[in-house]
Design an enzyme around this catalytic site. Sequence first.
Site, PDB file in Angstrom:
ATOM      1  N   ASP A  26      -1.029  -4.366   1.558  1.00  0.00           N
ATOM      2  CA  ASP A  26      -0.992  -5.080   2.842  1.00  0.00           C
ATOM      3  C   ASP A  26      -2.188  -6.021   3.021  1.00  0.00           C
ATOM      4  O   ASP A  26      -3.272  -5.772   2.490  1.00  0.00           O
ATOM      5  CB  ASP A  26      -0.961  -4.044   3.981  1.00  0.00           C
ATOM      6  N   ARG A  30      -2.882 -12.300   6.254  1.00  0.00           N
ATOM      7  CA  ARG A  30      -4.197 -12.537   6.881  1.00  0.00           C
ATOM      8  C   ARG A  30      -5.171 -13.164   5.881  1.00  0.00           C
ATOM      9  O   ARG A  30      -5.985 -14.007   6.241  1.00  0.00           O
ATOM     10  CB  ARG A  30      -4.761 -11.223   7.435  1.00  0.00           C
ATOM     11  N   ASN A  74      10.862  -5.605   6.489  1.00  0.00           N
ATOM     12  CA  ASN A  74      10.296  -6.928   6.202  1.00  0.00           C
ATOM     13  C   ASN A  74      11.320  -8.073   6.248  1.00  0.00           C
ATOM     14  O   ASN A  74      10.942  -9.246   6.238  1.00  0.00           O
ATOM     15  CB  ASN A  74       9.544  -6.940   4.863  1.00  0.00           C
TER      16      ASN A  74
HETATM   17  C1  IPE Z   1       4.001  -2.541   5.010  1.00  0.00           C
HETATM   18  O1  IPE Z   1       3.292  -3.612   5.531  1.00  0.00           O
HETATM   19  C2  IPE Z   1       4.982  -3.013   3.987  1.00  0.00           C
HETATM   20  C3  IPE Z   1       4.408  -3.585   2.764  1.00  0.00           C
HETATM   21  C4  IPE Z   1       3.162  -3.692   2.480  1.00  0.00           C
HETATM   22  C5  IPE Z   1       5.383  -4.038   1.809  1.00  0.00           C
HETATM   23  P1  IPE Z   1       3.741  -4.369   6.871  1.00  0.00           P
HETATM   24  O2  IPE Z   1       2.777  -5.470   7.060  1.00  0.00           O
HETATM   25  O3  IPE Z   1       5.169  -4.710   6.808  1.00  0.00           O
HETATM   26  O4  IPE Z   1       3.538  -3.218   7.966  1.00  0.00           O
HETATM   27  P2  IPE Z   1       3.248  -3.319   9.518  1.00  0.00           P
HETATM   28  O5  IPE Z   1       4.242  -4.254  10.119  1.00  0.00           O
HETATM   29  O6  IPE Z   1       1.856  -3.818   9.681  1.00  0.00           O
HETATM   30  O7  IPE Z   1       3.376  -1.905  10.015  1.00  0.00           O
HETATM   31  C1  IPE Z   2       1.860  -7.363   2.729  1.00  0.00           C
HETATM   32  O1  IPE Z   2       1.114  -8.349   3.354  1.00  0.00           O
HETATM   33  C2  IPE Z   2       3.040  -7.902   1.967  1.00  0.00           C
HETATM   34  C3  IPE Z   2       4.343  -7.611   2.600  1.00  0.00           C
HETATM   35  C4  IPE Z   2       4.528  -6.876   3.665  1.00  0.00           C
HETATM   36  C5  IPE Z   2       5.503  -8.179   1.974  1.00  0.00           C
HETATM   37  P1  IPE Z   2       1.507  -8.919   4.763  1.00  0.00           P
HETATM   38  O2  IPE Z   2       2.392 -10.099   4.566  1.00  0.00           O
HETATM   39  O3  IPE Z   2       2.053  -7.866   5.656  1.00  0.00           O
HETATM   40  O4  IPE Z   2       0.090  -9.404   5.293  1.00  0.00           O
HETATM   41  P2  IPE Z   2      -0.465  -9.297   6.768  1.00  0.00           P
HETATM   42  O5  IPE Z   2      -0.383  -7.852   7.159  1.00  0.00           O
HETATM   43  O6  IPE Z   2       0.414 -10.157   7.625  1.00  0.00           O
HETATM   44  O7  IPE Z   2      -1.859  -9.787   6.674  1.00  0.00           O
HETATM   45 MG    MG Z   3       1.155  -6.549   6.888  1.00  0.00          MG
END
Ligand code: IPE
Ligand code: IPE
Ligand code: MG
Length: 250
Positions: A26, A30, A74
């Site tokens: 994750d 950001r 997602n």
């Molecule tokens: C969890 O991250 C899923 C993955 C890293 C693939 P998200 O970014 O989707 O989770 P939330 O929305 O912050 O809980």
């Molecule tokens: C994790 O990074 C990847 C996926 C969930 C596919 P994010 O895309 O959730 O990154 P943040 O949380 O928005 O920074």
């Molecule tokens: Mg995320």
Amino acid sequence: MANVSKTTDMAGQMKNLPRHIAIIMDGNGRWAQKRGLPRTAGHKAGAETFRRIATYCKNIGVQYLTVYAFSTENWKRSTDEVGAIMALLKKYLLEAVDTMERDHIRLHFFGDMSPISPELRALAYETDEISAHLAPGDFQANVCLNYGGRDEILRAVRQFAADCAAGEKKPEELDDAMFSSYLDSRGIPDPELIIRPSGELRLSNFLLWQCAYSEFYFTDVLWPDFDEEELDKAIAAYQGRERRFGGVKK
Ligand code: IPE
Ligand code: IPE
Ligand code: MG
């Protein structure tokens, strides 16, 4: 000098090394936003981090690495972002098909693959076929794609109910081990260590059954910035934990 300390760290890790590490990758979005880049640039950087960390896990002797790449939730993201993530997965799988045999890396998918594009599904099938020829003890990466812990449990329950209806199973014979055999993670030990970078303190539907006795490690580092040193820190934290599994300290 840097090499010396790395060797020392690796030697320290050999004792009580987790056999299975799981990571919620994750913070890609950001990471990109902080640099004024589109979110997709963060996913690209995150895919590089995955390559690097998987290689490191293999080199230090971790047997299984499970990564959360795309959750059942997602799909709520823009078509552009979802498309970019799927394109990165395709690129990775095309490379993997060419290199996994040479590098002794088994690759497996967790999640409901039915809504995934036929092209990606075919590649996932191909990596499964190649994995089947590799030794069971070889390093294995599990990629969670359209994965949700609740969805995995529901699919398992549906299949078990169907097996009961067909007279192949009896409700009273269901125990921990049998239930586990219906999950995507069948045959794989539960992760001893679950890591979530990016500062969020939640599981977001990851490995809900398998995490019963996992140790958790949270860090503010964003996934694209996560490196070997960060993994060393997580492993060191794990090695300092006292795991009691409901018992008392010996
Ligand atoms: C969890 O991250 C899923 C993955 C890293 C693939 P998200 O970014 O989707 O989770 P939330 O929305 O912050 O809980
Ligand atoms: C994790 O990074 C990847 C996926 C969930 C596919 P994010 O895309 O959730 O990154 P943040 O949380 O928005 O920074
Ligand atoms: Mg995320």
